[in-house]
Design a protein around this motif. Structure first.
Motif, PDB file in Angstrom:
ATOM      1  N   ARG A 177       5.755  -8.729   0.107  1.00 16.42           N
ATOM      2  CA  ARG A 177       5.638  -9.867  -0.462  1.00 16.42           C
ATOM      3  C   ARG A 177       4.894  -9.565  -1.949  1.00 16.42           C
ATOM      4  N   VAL A 178       3.952  -8.044  -2.031  1.00 14.75           N
ATOM      5  CA  VAL A 178       3.399  -7.603  -3.247  1.00 14.75           C
ATOM      6  C   VAL A 178       3.959  -6.732  -4.045  1.00 14.75           C
ATOM      7  N   GLU A 224      -1.549  -7.222   3.263  1.00 13.39           N
ATOM      8  CA  GLU A 224      -1.660  -8.289   2.410  1.00 13.39           C
ATOM      9  C   GLU A 224      -3.121  -7.675   1.319  1.00 13.39           C
ATOM     10  N   ALA A 225      -3.435  -8.209   2.205  1.00 12.95           N
ATOM     11  CA  ALA A 225      -5.125  -8.558   0.910  1.00 12.95           C
ATOM     12  C   ALA A 225      -5.331  -7.682   0.894  1.00 12.95           C
ATOM     13  N   ARG A 227      -4.141  -6.260  -2.697  1.00 12.32           N
ATOM     14  CA  ARG A 227      -4.985  -6.896  -4.010  1.00 12.32           C
ATOM     15  C   ARG A 227      -5.553  -6.768  -4.009  1.00 12.32           C
ATOM     16  N   THR A 228      -6.672  -6.469  -3.055  1.00  8.03           N
ATOM     17  CA  THR A 228      -7.641  -5.691  -3.437  1.00  8.03           C
ATOM     18  C   THR A 228      -7.627  -4.610  -3.788  1.00  8.03           C
ATOM     19  N   ASN A 251      -6.065  -3.949  -6.283  1.00  6.55           N
ATOM     20  CA  ASN A 251      -4.401  -3.447  -7.557  1.00  6.55           C
ATOM     21  C   ASN A 251      -5.307  -5.076  -8.110  1.00  6.55           C
ATOM     22  N   VAL A 283      -2.556  -7.255 -10.081  1.00  3.84           N
ATOM     23  CA  VAL A 283      -1.433  -7.936  -9.219  1.00  3.84           C
ATOM     24  C   VAL A 283      -1.715  -8.909  -9.222  1.00  3.84           C
TER      25      VAL A 283
END
Length: 279
Positions: free
Chosen positions: A40-41, A268-269, A272-273, A275, A278
């Motif tokens: 996903r990321v 995923e969380a 994202r945290t 980076n 992103v």
């Protein structure tokens, strides 16, 4: 994509200003959830396993499980040995074609840490990245806790890294293993360690750290951040909620699928945290 070298992950993350999450797997559900989130990321990542978690299957099974799932994943991923407490565990992971390893002799005296960590360096084939630890990280991992936790001494960092030849340095700067909600990074100490380290840094114990601290780690030469307890909690909670809702539940695949989704959301969380750049 086939598993890549840990060195490839380090180089890509440092060149792009990214932080690689390093997520502990234990079984097929955890692995599936981790890789779903990676897809996903799109951030290069480590998947790792500690020696305490290969007792059921062995290193070869973990390699097969992870590499098979990654065959259809386009994001670079390395398979890492987490907290190798002996040269035998390093040898076992390398024999199973792991692409990155950690030797953790941080509880031993400085000179002994250098001696054994240097031997681990000699064991690694070209391209296999080596992580070593200076300063003993507190808290518990798989109910195993160090006898003595200690902060990383910045004055020892350069000598240690140059003597060992490690590619990443795990540091103790207020982080703790397991779910430690009161853990906090000492950024003043982390900055001093960064200034002395010739290699990127690693933070263990991210499950207990607040998001605002995780989002700053890229500013301090951190290339890899370990997350384990959050994933295990997500899976156990998912199974527990299924049982609480229906003690007669017998669809294991449905419950397992829900667990995979829960793990993927957590991973995923975290990526994202770590980076903020992103999208």
């Amino acid at each position: 994509m086939a598993l890549v070298s840990g060195m490839d992950i380090i180089k890509e993350c440092t060149s792009r200003g990214l932080v690689a999450g390093s997520f502990n797997t234990t079984n097929i559900e955890t692995t599936m959830g981790i890789v779903a989130a990676i897809e996903r990321v799109g951030v290069p990542t480590f998947i790792q396993v500690a020696p305490t978690n290969v007792a059921l299957s062995g290193y070869e099974y973990v390699y097969d499980m992870v590499s098979r799932r990654l065959a259809s994943c386009d994001v670079p991923v390395a398979l890492h040995l987490d907290h190798g407490k002996s040269l035998e565990s390093v040898e076992g992971a390398l024999a199973a074609d792991f692409t990155s390893v950690m030797i953790d002799y941080s509880e031993y005296p400085f000179e002994e840490n250098i001696r054994v960590s240097s031997r681990a360096r000699e064991m690694c084939p070209p391209g296999v990245s080596l992580e070593a630890e200076l300063g003993s990280i507190g808290g518990k991992e798989d109910d195993v806790a160090p006898e003595h936790a200690s902060y990383t001494n910045p004055e020892q960092v350069k000598q240690f890294v140059e003597a060992v030849g490690c590619d990443m340095l795990a540091v103790s700067v207020g982080n703790q293993h397991g779910y430690a909600p009161n853990a906090r990074i000492n950024f003043e100490l982390l900055a001093k360690v960064q200034a002395e380290s010739p290699v990127p840094l690693v933070i263990h114990g991210a499950s207990g750290l607040p998001s605002e601290q995780l989002a700053r780690l890229h500013e301090f030469g951190v290339v890899k951040v370990n997350v384990a307890a959050d994933l295990r909690n997500a899976m156990i909670r998912s199974f527990g909620e299924a049982y609480a809702a229906n003690p007669n539940e017998n669809s294991l695949i449905r419950v397992s699928t829900d667990a995979v989704a829960a793990i993927a959301d957590v991973v995923e969380a975290r990526i994202r945290t770590l980076n903020p750049s992103v999208a």
